[in-house]
Design an enzyme around this catalytic site. Structure first.
Site, PDB file in Angstrom:
ATOM      1  N   PRO A 141      20.661  -4.286  -6.103  1.00 48.32           N
ATOM      2  CA  PRO A 141      20.157  -3.365  -5.074  1.00 48.32           C
ATOM      3  C   PRO A 141      18.710  -2.927  -5.337  1.00 48.32           C
ATOM      4  CG  PRO A 141      22.404  -2.777  -5.693  1.00 48.32           C
ATOM      5  CD  PRO A 141      22.004  -3.904  -6.595  1.00 48.32           C
ATOM      6  N   GLU A 371      15.662 -17.033  -2.539  1.00 48.26           N
ATOM      7  CA  GLU A 371      15.113 -17.989  -3.511  1.00 48.26           C
ATOM      8  C   GLU A 371      13.615 -17.770  -3.736  1.00 48.26           C
ATOM      9  OE1 GLU A 371      16.359 -19.986  -5.492  1.00 48.26           O
ATOM     10  OE2 GLU A 371      18.407 -20.292  -4.812  1.00 48.26           O
ATOM     11  N   ASP A 375       5.897 -14.584  -0.001  1.00 49.03           N
ATOM     12  CA  ASP A 375       4.800 -13.957  -0.760  1.00 49.03           C
ATOM     13  C   ASP A 375       4.907 -14.293  -2.244  1.00 49.03           C
ATOM     14  OD1 ASP A 375       3.991 -12.608   1.565  1.00 49.03           O
ATOM     15  OD2 ASP A 375       5.285 -10.889   1.134  1.00 49.03           O
TER      16      ASP A 375
END
Ligand code: TGC
Ligand code: FAD
Length: 392
Positions: A141, A371, A375
């Site tokens: 998270p 994956e 950026d």
């Protein structure tokens, strides 16, 4: 969905660079997608269901661990073959390709590379047939692009480890039989652990309401004082480099896969443009539409060659992580742009489930994020060429 009339574009005869074995593998995967996936995919995507019924077929076309040696149940194929299989599957649907990528690159790969002989014998043959399905827990998270900050921890309790923490956005988690989970030990060193469904304190709630990758089940992994047998630790490699090596394999497959989605969108748009008449002419006769189609096939052709060359380098053991990043970044953006342009060529028809384009477009919004985001891959290339990390 309308009848599947897919004709794979190959403008520069890339086929001439493939071996007969590559073409056989490609044709088998292509034919299976047309027969088993196209007829059901729109319906399951609309219902946001993972099509469990295709697991057996995926195993049969070699989608689970094609590069794993035959002694462990894999197909012992080269990396170009793995890429071709991912391309053909993603031509059908990125969510289905996700299931195959996770099983191959993120579950079988770490067990094969970092597992003990007992772990390889126990898990790999069953993962290759789909009798066991797996997932990979790295993202948390509070730690997505920066997995090094992970908070999931395990403690040595003498005869077992005690695992606590949570992973989020995990493909296959709601139905996976095993999870390869990355966690820190008391010294803060990252290790991989195999967590099995049914272990007390381990739960996998599903994440609902996705507009993207609706055929792939996504969820959480929650560890509440889970007792992990010591033999479930992957002994072969520790440190963040271990999961990052798995990501290299998965990103490589995605670079090929995204081309499949792009080829499917281009093929549908080209056919539609030749058939659809406005102002007394097929819309393909208008320069604006020709510009779109020309740019699409140019970008697809460039991506095909970039990726084929990457496959050759990977088969020679020379592909770098930064080269893989460049291909993943370039090809996913290329596919997303082509999906958007194709959608426009189809006008209103482009928003319907009669065509695969809108589904590809929505799927690719996940593929450009998971994956490693677009950026992050730019920063990986930037670091490689300048020698200066710009992540922090
Ligand atoms: P950094 O300090 O650069 O590296 C840590 C250690 O790892 C080594 N290393 C690698 N080793 C092998 N392969 C690679 N590609 C490697 N990259 C780095 C490095 O040498 C170092 O080793 P050592 O021995 O010195 O400790 O790490 P950093 O924390 O600065 O992070 C670098 C960064 C940002 C590039 C990396 O964290 C990253 O790639 N972040 C993106 C996270 C990501 O991609 N998550 C994906 C989760 S899985 C997923 O999305 C599945 S979706 C699947 C599907 O459904 O298809
Ligand atoms: P963040 O890291 O919070 O990034 C948010 C934004 O900030 C992005 O645009 C990013 O590019 C930008 N950003 C972050 N850091 C920087 C920086 N240093 N410089 C510039 N910009 C920056 N993970 C798994 O472990 N296993 C799975 O199976 C898996 N499956 C997934 C399936 C789906 C459908 C999705 C959507 C995700 C999945 N993921 C999985 C998680 C995925 O890998 C992460 O979402 C991804 O790594 C990005 O993390 P984040 O979403 O927390 O975004």
């Amino acid at each position: 969905m309308a009848q599947d009339l897919y004709q794979a574009p190959d403008y520069y005869h890339l086929d001439d660079l493939l071996t007969d074995e590559h073409k056989l593998i490609r044709d088998a995967a292509r034919e299976w997608i047309k027969r088993e996936v196209t007829p059901i995919i729109e319906d399951v995507a609309q219902k946001a269901e993972f099509p469990k019924q295709i697991i057996d077929g995926l195993a049969k076309i070699g989608a689970f661990g094609s590069f794993i040696p035959e002694e462990y149940g894999g197909s012992g194929l080269d990396h170009i073959s793995y890429g071709i299989i991912m391309q053909e599957i993603e031509r059908g649907d990125s969510g289905v390709r996700s299931t195959a990528s996770v099983q191959s690159s993120l579950v079988m790969y770490p067990i094969w590379k970092f597992g003990s002989e007992e772990q390889k014998q126990k898990y790999l043959p069953k993962l290759a047939t789909g009798e066991l399905m797996g997932c990979f827990g790295l993202t948390e998270p509070n730690h997505g692009s920066n997995p090094g900050g992970m908070e999931t921890k395990y403690k040595d309790m003498g005869d077992h480890y005690l695992l606590n923490g949570a992973k989020l956005w995990i493909s296959n988690s709601p139905f996976a039989d095993i999870a390869v989970v990355w966690a820190k030990n008391e010294k803060g060193r990252v290790h991989g652990l195999i967590v099995e469904r049914g272990m007390k304190g381990f739960s996998t709630p599903e994440t609902h309401h996705k507009w993207s990758l609706r055929t792939s089940a996504t969820g959480e992994l929650i560890f509440d004082n889970v007792k992990i047998p010591k033999e479930n630790l992957l002994p072969g490699k520790s440190g963040l480099g271990a999961p990052l090596m798995c990501l290299d394999s998965a990103r490589y497959g995605i670079a090929w896969g995204a081309i499949g989605a792009a080829m499917d969108c281009y093929d549908a748009a080209l056919r539609y443009a030749k058939e659809r008449t406005q102002f007394g002419k097929p819309i393909a006769a208008f320069q604006l539409q020709q510009k779109k189609l020309t740019e699409m096939i140019t970008e697809i052709t460039k991506a095909q060659f970039l990726t084929w060359r990457l496959g050759v380098l990977r088969d020679e053991g020379r592909a770098t992580s930064a080269q893989i990043s460049m291909a993943k970044r370039n090809n996913v953006e290329m596919a997303l742009n082509i999906a958007r342009e194709s959608r426009q060529i189809l006008g209103a028809m482009g928003i319907t489930g009669d065509y695969s384009i809108m589904r590809h477009m929505m799927n690719l919004e996940s593929v450009i994020t998971y994956e490693g985001t677009h950026d992050i891959h730019l920063l990986i290339t930037g670091m490689d060429i300048t020698g200066i990390p710009a992540f922090v």
